[in-house]
Design a protein around this motif. Structure first.
Motif, mmCIF file in Angstrom:
data_model
loop_
_atom_site.group_PDB
_atom_site.id
_atom_site.type_symbol
_atom_site.label_atom_id
_atom_site.label_comp_id
_atom_site.label_asym_id
_atom_site.label_seq_id
_atom_site.Cartn_x
_atom_site.Cartn_y
_atom_site.Cartn_z
ATOM 1 N N UNK A 98 0.807 -1.213 0.000
ATOM 2 C CA UNK A 98 0.000 0.000 0.000
ATOM 3 C C UNK A 98 0.848 1.275 0.000
ATOM 4 N N UNK A 99 2.139 1.116 -0.174
ATOM 5 C CA UNK A 99 3.036 2.260 -0.086
ATOM 6 C C UNK A 99 2.987 3.153 -1.323
ATOM 7 N N UNK A 100 3.520 4.342 -1.169
ATOM 8 C CA UNK A 100 3.567 5.259 -2.308
ATOM 9 C C UNK A 100 4.873 6.034 -2.309
ATOM 10 N N UNK A 101 5.196 6.578 -3.452
ATOM 11 C CA UNK A 101 6.303 7.506 -3.504
ATOM 12 C C UNK A 101 5.882 8.737 -4.275
ATOM 13 N N UNK A 102 6.588 9.804 -4.028
ATOM 14 C CA UNK A 102 6.231 11.076 -4.605
ATOM 15 C C UNK A 102 7.531 11.741 -4.956
ATOM 16 N N UNK A 103 7.606 12.305 -6.129
ATOM 17 C CA UNK A 103 8.848 13.010 -6.442
ATOM 18 C C UNK A 103 8.655 14.095 -7.477
ATOM 19 N N UNK A 104 9.555 15.047 -7.446
ATOM 20 C CA UNK A 104 9.554 16.117 -8.419
ATOM 21 C C UNK A 104 10.637 15.805 -9.431
ATOM 22 N N UNK A 105 10.252 15.721 -10.708
ATOM 23 C CA UNK A 105 11.268 15.567 -11.742
ATOM 24 C C UNK A 105 11.365 16.926 -12.433
ATOM 25 N N UNK A 115 2.121 4.545 -6.679
ATOM 26 C CA UNK A 115 1.903 3.554 -5.630
ATOM 27 C C UNK A 115 2.303 2.186 -6.146
ATOM 28 N N UNK A 116 2.632 1.326 -5.242
ATOM 29 C CA UNK A 116 2.884 -0.052 -5.656
ATOM 30 C C UNK A 116 1.571 -0.645 -6.178
ATOM 31 N N UNK A 117 0.463 -0.347 -5.479
ATOM 32 C CA UNK A 117 -0.863 -0.796 -5.907
ATOM 33 C C UNK A 117 -1.726 0.436 -6.130
ATOM 34 N N UNK A 118 -2.937 0.245 -6.623
ATOM 35 C CA UNK A 118 -3.792 1.423 -6.809
ATOM 36 C C UNK A 118 -4.173 2.062 -5.469
ATOM 37 N N UNK A 119 -4.186 1.273 -4.392
ATOM 38 C CA UNK A 119 -4.447 1.890 -3.087
ATOM 39 C C UNK A 119 -3.309 2.818 -2.695
ATOM 40 N N UNK A 120 -2.099 2.409 -3.034
ATOM 41 C CA UNK A 120 -0.949 3.287 -2.791
ATOM 42 C C UNK A 120 -1.107 4.611 -3.534
ATOM 43 N N UNK A 234 -14.257 1.368 -3.748
ATOM 44 C CA UNK A 234 -13.702 2.441 -4.591
ATOM 45 C C UNK A 234 -12.657 3.262 -3.843
ATOM 46 N N UNK A 235 -12.675 3.176 -2.527
ATOM 47 C CA UNK A 235 -11.714 3.933 -1.716
ATOM 48 C C UNK A 235 -10.748 3.006 -0.976
ATOM 49 N N UNK A 236 -10.632 1.796 -1.458
ATOM 50 C CA UNK A 236 -9.642 0.879 -0.893
ATOM 51 C C UNK A 236 -9.996 0.340 0.475
ATOM 52 N N UNK A 237 -11.285 0.420 0.835
ATOM 53 C CA UNK A 237 -11.698 0.014 2.188
ATOM 54 C C UNK A 237 -12.466 -1.306 2.122
ATOM 55 N N UNK A 238 -11.980 -2.292 2.855
ATOM 56 C CA UNK A 238 -12.663 -3.597 2.889
ATOM 57 C C UNK A 238 -13.738 -3.597 3.964
ATOM 58 N N UNK A 239 -14.835 -4.246 3.633
ATOM 59 C CA UNK A 239 -15.982 -4.258 4.542
ATOM 60 C C UNK A 239 -16.009 -5.531 5.394
ATOM 61 N N UNK A 240 -16.274 -5.349 6.670
ATOM 62 C CA UNK A 240 -16.424 -6.453 7.627
ATOM 63 C C UNK A 240 -17.819 -6.374 8.244
#
Ligand code: GCW
Length: 686
Positions: A98-105, A115-120, A234-240
């Motif tokens: 679920x990680x992400x990175x952000x950078x300025x090129x 993100x590694x995944x779409x949730x990221x 749609x917001x990456x939240x699993x329902x229990x």
């Protein structure tokens, strides 16, 4: 809803031009490039568009091709690699699921959110927006973030009749009159608020599962549950769902719910199959069993491991989890019985079962051994289970902390819990290391909290209580964030960049827990509230009740002796050196003294004061501080919009008033009990 209070910390359009984006980066905000749009990435793009149009006043274009010199580019690392070589393999390799990175090129005029995944991608986008709102320098974006906890969960205590157990912000947004509500936009906006702080799981019904809610796992309700699951997905939240352990009896007339009975096991397997047919990514079950009269395995002479494992087997083929609560104690105690100690119960029930739970079972443990008091020690179950997944349970809804009529910002409390060193393995075996699963190398871990929202326009009743919801999510993502940092983020997102506004509101928040503690329950004693609804002072409200919540105040002294030497032996549930620290009144921290020890009113604290003088002083000072909050807030008149200003002002006035009632009732009670006057001669109603 569309007002500022409703938009909470996502009220982009109201920033009044206090967000500045210098060139050359301004042009980047004209275009968004998305490599591959899944539903979750779509949510991220919509949010970014919404934020940019709100803050900068123009709607960016969205394309999937790179045909502009400057742009914000977002997507998974994999999809982005097809567009350009901005991300090195080594960087991408640092990301967990679920990680992400952000950078300025800079050379290419690109702001990258990957993100590694779409949730990221979603979490990265929300973080990007946050930095935007905080006027951070975009020329130097360069960060990699991974969540500390896999499970970052919200528990709704909503009932299908529309009421909310311990809810202080209106009725349920999910249910009304035993049906699902039609207002999907509200639920979608809730999902946005949660996702913006990184929440990725939600249980949508009360852990006390009554007759109507028992049916949520049946064909009758599953289509509606699936609809909600779709919104959250749609917001990456699993329902229990919270389930009733006696479901086989209640729903199908089977004559038992014995977890070892083959018919019962089969029944749950069929239920699981049907649930997953409707909701392929269903999160799993949240279970309150054998607790406060809820059914459970004890009825059949089985234990919690038998019960949890039976459900775990049913969910296992689909990757579902069982989250089994440890809030298990004898709620039919006799106050004359001095050996039964409610604080010991969770540990006594669950520690001996360590190693017996399936790997998809998680035990959910409340932060303290009692029940969400303003001050409690950390539950000794943290670290006591080495072969079991643990989840920390916090309470955002302010059941014992002013019920959202009082301001009580809980992030500093939760920070103390997370940073508490259990010494379970070595020095530095902190609660955050345990619940993340790191300390013992557990496959699952996380943090859950009871929500504080309802259908009030501003979600949380007290507007400033929104900060507790926001802060919970931020801490679940990164427990090492400081209270100050989280507060600063929330205040700026919600109220903008004005320096005085920021400093006044931050100070109010950061001091509020201590202030609340000062005018309510002293030195860790707890429970001096009116029974049932738990609002307002009542020193003996629970004193002779069956709930096991005593302070044992008499004319000579006060507090519960939980030592090994002369008391209930609770201190032995901690590892050394904590056990010894709590065992001795000399080394026990002042703020927990009466939780662990019964002492005379004249007992000297580390502060140099006696216990009784401490009680008087904190109550006079706490009520004064509550009064001062009004004058602090009043300085903001004209600086923030009228509606939010007046709303908070009204609550602060009520709080100050009620703080005086607390002061007078507590002081009078202990003056009468002890007969010792206040050294400063202030008014105590005798
Ligand atoms: O704090 C107590 C509450 C109950 C609650 C229970 C629990 C959902 O007073 O209302 O029930 O804890 O956590 O199960």
């Amino acid at each position: 809803g569309s007002g500022r209070a409703y938009e909470a910390w996502l009220s982009y359009s109201q920033r009044g031009g206090d967000v500045q984006i210098p060139n050359p980066y301004r042009q980047c905000f004209e275009h968004i490039v998305v490599a591959e749009e899944t539903d979750i990435v779509h949510s991220a793009v919509e949010e970014l568009k919404h934020a940019i149009s709100g803050i900068l006043g123009h709607m960016p274009t969205v394309t999937s091709v790179l045909d502009t010199p400057c742009a914000i580019v977002l997507g998974t690392t994999e999809s982005l690699s097809k567009l350009g070589g901005w991300i090195q393999d080594e960087e991408a390799g640092k990301l967990t699921d679920e990680g992400y990175l952000m950078k300025t090129v800079e050379t290419e005029g690109k702001l990258i959110i990957a993100g590694r995944s779409d949730r990221g991608v979603l979490y990265g986008t929300f973080h990007f927006i946050r930095r935007l709102c905080m006027n951070e320098d975009l020329s130097r974006l360069n960060m990699v973030e991974n969540p500390a906890n896999e499970l970052r969960m919200i528990n709704q205590w909503d009932n299908m009749d529309g009421s909310i157990e311990r809810g202080y912000a209106g009725r349920s947004i999910f249910y009304d009159q035993n049906r699902f509500t039609a207002d999907e936009q509200r639920i979608r906006d809730y999902a946005r608020l949660l996702a913006s702080t990184s929440i990725n799981a939600i249980a949508i019904n009360n852990v006390n599962v009554h007759e109507r809610e028992t049916k949520l796992i049946t064909a009758e309700d599953l289509p509606d549950v699936a609809r909600l699951a779709g919104i959250f997905r749609d917001y990456g939240i699993r329902l229990f769902l919270s389930i009733n352990f006696a479901s086989p009896i209640q729903l199908d007339g089977i004559d038992t719910a014995d977890p070892l009975d083959p018919r019962v096991r089969e029944w749950w397997k069929r239920r699981a199959a049907e649930i997953y047919a409707h909701i392929p990514d269903f999160g799993g079950f949240l279970v309150k069993a054998d607790s406060e009269h809820r059914p459970g395995p004890f009825t059949y002479g089985r234990d919690h491991a038998d019960g949890a494992n039976m459900l775990a087997e049913a969910l296992e083929p689909y990757g579902g989890l069982v989250i089994w609560r440890c809030f298990v104690y004898n709620c039919m105690q006799d106050w004359r019985d001095r050996s039964t100690d409610r604080a010991k119960a969770a540990f006594d029930h669950f520690q001996p079962l360590d190693g017996r739970f399936h790997s998809n079972v998680m035990l959910q443990v409340k932060n303290g051994p009692m029940d969400f008091q303003v001050r409690e020690p950390v539950s000794p179950l943290f670290g006591a289970l080495k072969k079991t997944n643990e989840v920390l349970e916090l309470q955002i809804t302010q059941e014992y902390t002013g019920q959202q009529r009082h301001l009580c910002y809980l992030i500093p409390q939760w920070k103390e819990v997370l940073a508490f060193d259990t010494y379970a393995r070595w020095k530095g075996s902190t609660v955050d290391q345990i619940v993340s699963g790191k300390l013992f190398g557990r496959p699952h871990g996380g943090i859950a909290a009871v929500s504080n929202i309802g259908n009030d326009e501003n979600w949380t009743g007290h507007l400033l209580a929104q900060a507790n919801l926001f802060g919970f999510g931020r801490l679940a993502w990164d427990p090492r964030l400081s209270s100050e940092q989280i507060t600063d983020e929330w205040v700026r997102m919600t109220f903008g960049e004005d320096t005085e506004t920021r400093s006044i509101i931050s100070c109010l928040l950061l001091q509020s827990w201590r202030t609340y503690e000062d005018y309510t329950a002293p030195l860790g004693v707890g429970w001096m509230v009116n029974p049932d609804h738990h609002y307002g002072p009542n020193v003996d409200g629970y004193e002779y009740s069956r709930w096991g919540t005593y302070h044992f105040a008499d004319r000579d002294g006060i507090g519960v002796d939980r030592t090994v030497k002369t008391g209930t032996g609770y201190t032995a549930q901690y590892y050394e050196p904590n056990a010894s620290m709590y065992e001795s009144p000399e080394s026990c921290p002042d703020e927990l003294l009466l939780f662990f020890h019964h002492v005379p009113y004249t007992h000297p604290l580390k502060s140099g004061k006696t216990v009784i003088q401490h009680i008087y002083d904190t109550h006079f000072e706490g009520a004064e501080k509550a009064e001062q909050m009004i004058s602090e807030w009043t300085k903001l008149k004209g600086k923030i919009d009228h509606d939010r200003f007046e709303h908070v002002l009204k609550r602060l006035i009520e709080q100050a008033d009620h703080a005086k009632e607390w002061r007078d009732i507590i002081n009078a009670y202990f003056y009468r009990k002890s007969g010792i006057p206040d050294r400063k001669g202030r008014t105590i109603y005798s």
